[in-house]
Design a protein around this motif. Structure first.
Motif, PDB file in Angstrom:
ATOM      1  N   TYR A   1       0.831  -1.205   0.000  1.00 52.18           N
ATOM      2  CA  TYR A   1       0.000   0.000   0.000  1.00 52.18           C
ATOM      3  C   TYR A   1       0.869   1.260   0.000  1.00 52.18           C
ATOM      4  N   PHE A   2       1.815   1.335   0.933  1.00 52.48           N
ATOM      5  CA  PHE A   2       2.620   2.555   1.032  1.00 52.48           C
ATOM      6  C   PHE A   2       3.548   2.735  -0.161  1.00 52.48           C
ATOM      7  N   SER A   3       4.003   1.628  -0.758  1.00 55.09           N
ATOM      8  CA  SER A   3       4.799   1.740  -1.981  1.00 55.09           C
ATOM      9  C   SER A   3       3.954   2.339  -3.097  1.00 55.09           C
ATOM     10  N   SER A   4       2.710   1.881  -3.212  1.00 52.67           N
ATOM     11  CA  SER A   4       1.799   2.420  -4.222  1.00 52.67           C
ATOM     12  C   SER A   4       1.450   3.868  -3.923  1.00 52.67           C
ATOM     13  N   GLN A   5       1.212   4.172  -2.662  1.00 48.23           N
ATOM     14  CA  GLN A   5       0.840   5.524  -2.268  1.00 48.23           C
ATOM     15  C   GLN A   5       2.001   6.492  -2.494  1.00 48.23           C
ATOM     16  N   CYS A   6       3.215   6.049  -2.236  1.00 43.85           N
ATOM     17  CA  CYS A   6       4.382   6.892  -2.493  1.00 43.85           C
ATOM     18  C   CYS A   6       4.558   7.143  -3.983  1.00 43.85           C
ATOM     19  N   ALA A   7       4.290   6.103  -4.801  1.00 43.24           N
ATOM     20  CA  ALA A   7       4.385   6.270  -6.254  1.00 43.24           C
ATOM     21  C   ALA A   7       3.386   7.303  -6.736  1.00 43.24           C
ATOM     22  N   THR A   8       2.180   7.288  -6.161  1.00 46.72           N
ATOM     23  CA  THR A   8       1.159   8.275  -6.524  1.00 46.72           C
ATOM     24  C   THR A   8       1.626   9.677  -6.174  1.00 46.72           C
ATOM     25  N   ASN A   9       2.300   9.796  -5.032  1.00 45.99           N
ATOM     26  CA  ASN A   9       2.731  11.116  -4.579  1.00 45.99           C
ATOM     27  C   ASN A   9       3.880  11.692  -5.386  1.00 45.99           C
ATOM     28  N   THR A  10       4.489  10.883  -6.273  1.00 44.66           N
ATOM     29  CA  THR A  10       5.558  11.419  -7.112  1.00 44.66           C
ATOM     30  C   THR A  10       4.999  12.134  -8.334  1.00 44.66           C
ATOM     31  N   LEU A  11       3.690  12.086  -8.547  1.00 44.68           N
ATOM     32  CA  LEU A  11       3.094  12.803  -9.663  1.00 44.68           C
ATOM     33  C   LEU A  11       3.320  14.300  -9.505  1.00 44.68           C
ATOM     34  N   PRO A  12       3.561  15.018 -10.612  1.00 44.13           N
ATOM     35  CA  PRO A  12       3.663  16.480 -10.525  1.00 44.13           C
ATOM     36  C   PRO A  12       2.374  17.067  -9.961  1.00 44.13           C
ATOM     37  N   PRO A  13       2.455  18.202  -9.278  1.00 43.59           N
ATOM     38  CA  PRO A  13       1.255  18.795  -8.655  1.00 43.59           C
ATOM     39  C   PRO A  13       0.087  18.973  -9.605  1.00 43.59           C
ATOM     40  N   ILE A  14       0.338  19.479 -10.805  1.00 42.42           N
ATOM     41  CA  ILE A  14      -0.771  19.721 -11.725  1.00 42.42           C
ATOM     42  C   ILE A  14      -1.404  18.410 -12.188  1.00 42.42           C
ATOM     43  N   GLU A  15      -0.592  17.344 -12.268  1.00 42.96           N
ATOM     44  CA  GLU A  15      -1.136  16.046 -12.655  1.00 42.96           C
ATOM     45  C   GLU A  15      -2.033  15.501 -11.544  1.00 42.96           C
ATOM     46  N   LYS A  16      -1.651  15.737 -10.299  1.00 46.89           N
ATOM     47  CA  LYS A  16      -2.507  15.333  -9.187  1.00 46.89           C
ATOM     48  C   LYS A  16      -3.845  16.058  -9.265  1.00 46.89           C
ATOM     49  N   ALA A  17      -3.801  17.361  -9.573  1.00 41.58           N
ATOM     50  CA  ALA A  17      -5.029  18.150  -9.666  1.00 41.58           C
ATOM     51  C   ALA A  17      -5.887  17.669 -10.831  1.00 41.58           C
ATOM     52  N   ARG A  18      -5.266  17.412 -11.981  1.00 40.36           N
ATOM     53  CA  ARG A  18      -6.026  16.935 -13.147  1.00 40.36           C
ATOM     54  C   ARG A  18      -6.664  15.582 -12.866  1.00 40.36           C
ATOM     55  N   GLU A  19      -5.894  14.688 -12.224  1.00 38.57           N
ATOM     56  CA  GLU A  19      -6.409  13.357 -11.902  1.00 38.57           C
ATOM     57  C   GLU A  19      -7.590  13.458 -10.940  1.00 38.57           C
ATOM     58  N   PHE A  20      -7.489  14.345  -9.961  1.00 37.72           N
ATOM     59  CA  PHE A  20      -8.573  14.524  -8.998  1.00 37.72           C
ATOM     60  C   PHE A  20      -9.823  15.055  -9.698  1.00 37.72           C
ATOM     61  N   ILE A  21      -9.652  15.997 -10.610  1.00 38.96           N
ATOM     62  CA  ILE A  21     -10.791  16.547 -11.349  1.00 38.96           C
ATOM     63  C   ILE A  21     -11.461  15.461 -12.181  1.00 38.96           C
ATOM     64  N   GLU A  22     -10.676  14.640 -12.867  1.00 38.84           N
ATOM     65  CA  GLU A  22     -11.241  13.574 -13.702  1.00 38.84           C
ATOM     66  C   GLU A  22     -12.047  12.576 -12.878  1.00 38.84           C
ATOM     67  N   LYS A  23     -11.631  12.350 -11.639  1.00 36.48           N
ATOM     68  CA  LYS A  23     -12.329  11.381 -10.786  1.00 36.48           C
ATOM     69  C   LYS A  23     -13.531  11.988 -10.071  1.00 36.48           C
ATOM     70  N   ASN A  24     -13.515  13.313  -9.880  1.00 37.39           N
ATOM     71  CA  ASN A  24     -14.523  13.930  -9.013  1.00 37.39           C
ATOM     72  C   ASN A  24     -15.296  15.069  -9.677  1.00 37.39           C
ATOM     73  N   TYR A  25     -15.233  15.165 -11.005  1.00 43.38           N
ATOM     74  CA  TYR A  25     -15.878  16.278 -11.707  1.00 43.38           C
ATOM     75  C   TYR A  25     -17.377  16.366 -11.431  1.00 43.38           C
ATOM     76  N   ALA A  26     -18.013  15.251 -11.086  1.00 44.27           N
ATOM     77  CA  ALA A  26     -19.460  15.252 -10.846  1.00 44.27           C
ATOM     78  C   ALA A  26     -19.826  15.894  -9.506  1.00 44.27           C
ATOM     79  N   HIS A  27     -18.835  16.167  -8.685  1.00 45.58           N
ATOM     80  CA  HIS A  27     -19.095  16.719  -7.348  1.00 45.58           C
ATOM     81  C   HIS A  27     -18.586  18.151  -7.256  1.00 45.58           C
ATOM     82  N   ASP A  28     -18.961  18.815  -6.191  1.00 50.18           N
ATOM     83  CA  ASP A  28     -18.441  20.156  -5.925  1.00 50.18           C
ATOM     84  C   ASP A  28     -16.938  20.062  -5.654  1.00 50.18           C
ATOM     85  N   ILE A  29     -16.165  20.879  -6.349  1.00 47.72           N
ATOM     86  CA  ILE A  29     -14.712  20.910  -6.154  1.00 47.72           C
ATOM     87  C   ILE A  29     -14.304  22.365  -5.983  1.00 47.72           C
TER      88      ILE A  29
END
Length: 264
Positions: A148-176
């Motif tokens: 789990y933590f190896s996977s979670q650390c890999a996710t955290n290596t994403l550039p900041p804007i990629e994290k934001a884009r990924e979050f938007i793609e997953k949660n666009y149907a909700h208030d952001i």
């Protein structure tokens, strides 16, 4: 559901890490824990969506997400959809603190857990068998926690804007909110705006709007029985009139005309 007895828990406490409870296929009820839980949690959303609130954060967590919740962390979670189905293992042990320190673990975190789900189910199955030796359970939860933590650390290596884009793609149907996006990207709001302008040539709000419009167009063509208002709501537009206005501004025609022109 598997729950270790108090007697066995005392016996297992000499192990570096040990399982205390486990279960799957659970229709999750609301939990309010102002002082946190007595054990660490690895938690997986099998179906639906839930809301997880800590003292400083609020996240809508979707199917396929695995979470870690450190013991004694104040938290509240509840269903956002029906069903909201979960699987989990809870654990403790003298070596857990060292493992968390090694990975720089936060008290609450999550990542895409679809690849980890089979290992979680395997661990739960071992628990349910009741005859599994405690040391084998210890090995299984250790391997799952490290994965789990190896996977979670890999996710955290994403550039900041990629994290934001990924979050938007997953949660666009909700208030952001911009505050939430900046927190997900782990940068300031001003830097978030600058990165979006540099890389996307638009603001985060405009990017979110465009993602919603993209999915709205897909639904207009793939779901002819859905009403325009339903599509607007499914794509995160709470104001029907605003949806129609921005759709026409961006596409030159109304949602109905778009469906009539390009639909089957």
């Amino acid at each position: 559901m598997y729950i270790v007895s108090a007697h066995e828990q005392q016996r297992c406490s000499i192990l570096p890490i040990y399982v205390t409870t486990a279960g799957c296929g659970h229709n999750q009820e609301r939990k309010i824990r102002p002082r946190g839980a007595p054990f660490h949690h690895l938690f997986y959303v099998e179906d639906g969506e839930g809301v997880f609130e800590t003292a400083t954060e609020r996240h809508v967590i979707q199917k396929g997400t695995m979470l870690f919740i450190q013991k004694d962390t104040p938290i509240t979670y509840y269903a956002r959809t029906d069903p909201f189905q979960t699987a989990w293992v809870t654990f403790d042990g003298n070596s857990v603190a060292d493992i968390l320190r090694y990975f720089g673990a936060e008290s609450f975190s999550f990542c895409n857990g679809t690849a980890l789900y089979p290992s979680l189910l395997s661990c739960i199955k071992l628990c349910m068998m009741r005859q599994t030796a405690p040391e084998h359970l210890s090995s299984a939860i250790y391997e799952l926690l490290v994965a789990y933590f190896s996977s979670q650390c890999a996710t955290n290596t994403l550039p900041p804007i990629e994290k934001a884009r990924e979050f938007i793609e997953k949660n666009y149907a909700h208030d952001i909110s911009i505050t939430e996006l900046a927190r997900v990207a782990r940068i300031s709001q001003s830097l978030l705006f600058r990165l979006f302008r540099e890389q996307e040539k638009r603001t985060p709000i405009e990017y979110l709007r465009d993602v919603r419009l993209k999915h709205a167009k897909e639904l207009l063509l793939s779901n002819p029985d859905l009403r325009i208002g339903e599509i607007a709501a499914l794509c995160g537009f709470s104001d029907f009139a605003y949806f129609c206005k921005v759709f026409k501004n961006e596409n030159g025609i109304t949602p109905n005309a778009f469906r009539d022109t390009y639909g089957i």
